[in-house]
Design a protein around this motif. Structure first.
Motif, PDB file in Angstrom:
ATOM      1  N   ILE A 204       0.741  -1.143   0.076  1.00 29.23           N
ATOM      2  CA  ILE A 204       0.207  -0.001   0.496  1.00 29.23           C
ATOM      3  C   ILE A 204       1.008   0.770   0.045  1.00 29.23           C
ATOM      4  CG2 ILE A 204      -0.367   0.294   2.136  1.00 29.23           C
ATOM      5  CD1 ILE A 204      -2.941   0.800   2.049  1.00 29.23           C
TER       6      ILE A 204
ATOM      7  N   ASN B  89       2.070   1.679  -3.831  1.00 31.85           N
ATOM      8  CA  ASN B  89       1.765   2.154  -4.452  1.00 31.85           C
ATOM      9  C   ASN B  89       0.901   3.752  -4.497  1.00 31.85           C
ATOM     10  OD1 ASN B  89       1.091  -0.800  -5.967  1.00 31.85           O
ATOM     11  ND2 ASN B  89      -1.069  -1.082  -5.055  1.00 31.85           N
ATOM     12  N   VAL B  90       1.302   4.111  -3.594  1.00 29.24           N
ATOM     13  CA  VAL B  90       1.732   5.685  -3.815  1.00 29.24           C
ATOM     14  C   VAL B  90       2.227   5.749  -5.003  1.00 29.24           C
ATOM     15  CG1 VAL B  90       2.061   8.352  -2.360  1.00 29.24           C
ATOM     16  CG2 VAL B  90       0.900   5.968  -0.503  1.00 29.24           C
TER      17      VAL B  90
ATOM     18  N   GLN C 129      -2.233   3.353  -6.553  1.00 29.96           N
ATOM     19  CA  GLN C 129      -4.006   2.862  -5.985  1.00 29.96           C
ATOM     20  C   GLN C 129      -4.499   2.318  -6.595  1.00 29.96           C
ATOM     21  OE1 GLN C 129      -2.793   1.506  -2.608  1.00 29.96           O
ATOM     22  NE2 GLN C 129      -1.405   3.515  -2.277  1.00 29.96           N
ATOM     23  N   GLY C 130      -5.335   1.328  -6.440  1.00 25.99           N
ATOM     24  CA  GLY C 130      -6.871   0.944  -7.204  1.00 25.99           C
ATOM     25  C   GLY C 130      -7.319  -0.312  -6.510  1.00 25.99           C
TER      26      GLY C 130
ATOM     27  N   THR D 251      -4.821  -3.136  -5.256  1.00 23.31           N
ATOM     28  CA  THR D 251      -4.034  -2.418  -4.088  1.00 23.31           C
ATOM     29  C   THR D 251      -4.182  -3.801  -3.372  1.00 23.31           C
ATOM     30  OG1 THR D 251      -3.383  -0.345  -4.538  1.00 23.31           O
ATOM     31  CG2 THR D 251      -3.478  -1.333  -2.324  1.00 23.31           C
TER      32      THR D 251
ATOM     33  N   GLN E 228      -2.757  -6.831  -3.681  1.00 23.87           N
ATOM     34  CA  GLN E 228      -1.761  -7.032  -3.736  1.00 23.87           C
ATOM     35  C   GLN E 228      -0.389  -6.850  -2.055  1.00 23.87           C
ATOM     36  OE1 GLN E 228      -0.062  -3.165  -5.476  1.00 23.87           O
ATOM     37  NE2 GLN E 228       0.588  -4.488  -7.596  1.00 23.87           N
TER      38      GLN E 228
END
Length: 240
Positions: free
Chosen positions: A112, A115-116, A120-121, A124, A127
């Motif tokens: 998380i 993914n910044v 993000q999606g 996330t 993952q």
């Protein structure tokens, strides 16, 4: 208290979303992408709630944050190379030394947080679960092998997770972008990502062979420093 309330709210929203998914979509037209996403969020929320109740020490939280930061930086540095990153290996190493709980937290946090930068999606949570399971399973492996593990064993473990991670993410791709959902389309989805999965597995092997002998002893020493053993000294009995 606020963190626990956040986890409870997280779980409540996931349960509400699952209810709405089953209400608005009949069985034959069920939105499996949304349903699976909400189930993952529910599972993550339950884990975080249990983690908060475990009264984790500030030292362990600092270790998790530091190791997750290394995994994030490693992913960003190797961004130009598709699926060739040290993130999975670092998560595995963290879980192996500090245990399944810490390994899962490092994996989810790395996903998380990184993914910044990467974006993000809906992928996330997938993952987070994939990297979390890699770290948790490495923790179980660590309890079995301990300090006797070799770089080759961790390389083999990383090789396995290079493909397992890809298959977990392929499941998200299959549920969210492929129709109809059957064995043929599932097999085609996994086949289409084979080169990326091989790249991921090879990266895990190379990083394990290159870094294990240097970093594993350091992490073991650091773990031992965090473990405080209190010895009770009994007074000597006086004999007449």
């Amino acid at each position: 208290m606020k963190k626990r309330l956040g986890s409870v709210l997280f779980i409540a929203l996931a349960l509400g979303g699952i209810y709405l998914a089953y209400t608005f979509w009949p069985d034959e037209d069920l939105n499996w992408a949304l349903t699976s996403l909400l189930l993952l969020l529910l599972g993550l929320g339950l884990f975080y709630l249990r983690y908060e109740r475990a009264h984790v020490s500030s030292k362990e939280m600092a270790v998790i944050a530091s190791l997750a930061a290394f995994a994030v930086v490693g992913r960003i540095i190797f961004a130009p190379f598709p699926n060739f990153k040290p993130t999975t290996y670092l998560v595995i190493l963290a879980g192996y030394v500090f245990g399944p709980r810490a390994g899962f937290m490092v994996g989810t946090t790395a996903a998380i947080a990184s993914n910044v930068y990467f974006g993000q999606g809906a992928w996330t949570p997938w993952q987070m679960v994939a990297w979390g399971l890699a770290g948790a399973s490495a923790g179980v492996f660590g309890r079995l092998r301990g300090e006797k593990v070799t770089a080759y064993e961790l390389a083999l473990f990383g090789l396995l997770w290079g493909f397992l991670f890809g298959w977990i993410m392929n499941l998200w791709t299959w549920l969210s972008t492929v129709y109809p959902l059957n064995f043929e389309t599932w097999l085609l989805t996994n086949t289409s990502s084979l080169l990326f999965d091989i790249s991921h597995a090879v990266a895990n092997v190379l990083f394990a062979l290159l870094l294990t002998r240097r970093f594993l002893p350091i992490l073991w020493r650091f773990r031992k420093k965090l473990t405080i053993t209190t010895l009770e000294v009994l007074p000597h009995e006086k004999h007449n």
